[in-house]
Write a protein that holds these residues in place. Structure first.
Motif, mmCIF file in Angstrom:
data_model
loop_
_atom_site.group_PDB
_atom_site.id
_atom_site.type_symbol
_atom_site.label_atom_id
_atom_site.label_comp_id
_atom_site.label_asym_id
_atom_site.label_seq_id
_atom_site.Cartn_x
_atom_site.Cartn_y
_atom_site.Cartn_z
ATOM 1 N N UNK A 49 0.838 -1.209 0.000
ATOM 2 C CA UNK A 49 0.000 0.000 0.000
ATOM 3 C C UNK A 49 0.871 1.257 0.000
ATOM 4 N N UNK A 50 1.935 1.237 0.783
ATOM 5 C CA UNK A 50 2.835 2.390 0.802
ATOM 6 C C UNK A 50 3.562 2.546 -0.530
ATOM 7 N N UNK A 51 3.956 1.433 -1.139
ATOM 8 C CA UNK A 51 4.611 1.501 -2.452
ATOM 9 C C UNK A 51 3.688 2.120 -3.497
ATOM 10 N N UNK A 52 2.411 1.781 -3.425
ATOM 11 C CA UNK A 52 1.439 2.318 -4.394
ATOM 12 C C UNK A 52 1.324 3.835 -4.302
ATOM 13 N N UNK A 53 1.687 4.392 -3.181
ATOM 14 C CA UNK A 53 1.585 5.842 -2.983
ATOM 15 C C UNK A 53 2.839 6.576 -3.438
ATOM 16 N N UNK A 54 3.779 5.843 -4.024
ATOM 17 C CA UNK A 54 5.025 6.447 -4.494
ATOM 18 C C UNK A 54 5.086 6.370 -6.016
ATOM 19 N N UNK A 55 6.212 6.759 -6.559
ATOM 20 C CA UNK A 55 6.411 6.679 -8.008
ATOM 21 C C UNK A 55 6.921 5.308 -8.442
ATOM 22 N N UNK A 56 7.035 4.363 -7.519
ATOM 23 C CA UNK A 56 7.487 3.004 -7.837
ATOM 24 C C UNK A 56 6.504 2.369 -8.807
ATOM 25 N N UNK A 57 7.017 1.816 -9.899
ATOM 26 C CA UNK A 57 6.163 1.232 -10.930
ATOM 27 C C UNK A 57 6.261 -0.284 -10.916
ATOM 28 N N UNK A 63 2.078 -7.734 -7.552
ATOM 29 C CA UNK A 63 1.806 -7.529 -6.127
ATOM 30 C C UNK A 63 0.819 -8.577 -5.618
ATOM 31 N N UNK A 64 -0.231 -8.813 -6.395
ATOM 32 C CA UNK A 64 -1.224 -9.811 -5.986
ATOM 33 C C UNK A 64 -0.612 -11.209 -5.934
ATOM 34 N N UNK A 65 0.262 -11.527 -6.889
ATOM 35 C CA UNK A 65 0.949 -12.823 -6.866
ATOM 36 C C UNK A 65 1.781 -12.980 -5.593
ATOM 37 N N UNK A 66 2.463 -11.920 -5.192
ATOM 38 C CA UNK A 66 3.277 -11.960 -3.969
ATOM 39 C C UNK A 66 2.390 -12.159 -2.744
ATOM 40 N N UNK A 67 1.251 -11.478 -2.713
ATOM 41 C CA UNK A 67 0.330 -11.652 -1.582
ATOM 42 C C UNK A 67 -0.235 -13.065 -1.558
ATOM 43 N N UNK A 68 -0.514 -13.633 -2.724
ATOM 44 C CA UNK A 68 -0.988 -15.019 -2.790
ATOM 45 C C UNK A 68 0.068 -15.982 -2.265
#
Length: 85
Positions: A49-57, A63-68
């Motif tokens: 969630x914090x990464x999504x708030x940055x310029x990280x692409x 991300x979903x695969x990692x959470x799975x």
């Protein structure tokens, strides 16, 4: 340049390919966060969630695969705790 390391932390695709061609194990930001979450050092979902708030692409799919993967790992750990030694 010679050095001893378990892996190279890099997200740049050309650098990743060059490292792999030279036999270097490559881990990106998501891999580092997954490893940290596996050790209980960070909350993976919160870190994403914090990464999504940055310029990280990065793709949402990665991300979903990692959470799975994390969920499967946690489920397996829970299942193993319920077994008799």
């Amino acid at each position: 340049v010679a050095c001893r390391a378990d892996f190279l932390l890099v997200d740049d695709s050309e650098a990743r390919e060059a490292a792999r061609r030279n036999g270097v194990t490559v881990v990106g930001t998501i891999g580092v966060l997954e490893r940290a979450a596996g050790r209980g050092l960070v909350c993976l979902r919160g870190a994403f969630e914090r990464l999504r708030q940055t310029s990280f692409r990065i793709s949402e799919r990665l991300l979903e695969d990692a959470l799975d993967r994390q969920r499967r790992h946690e489920d397996a750990a829970t299942d193993n705790r319920g077994e008799d030694p």
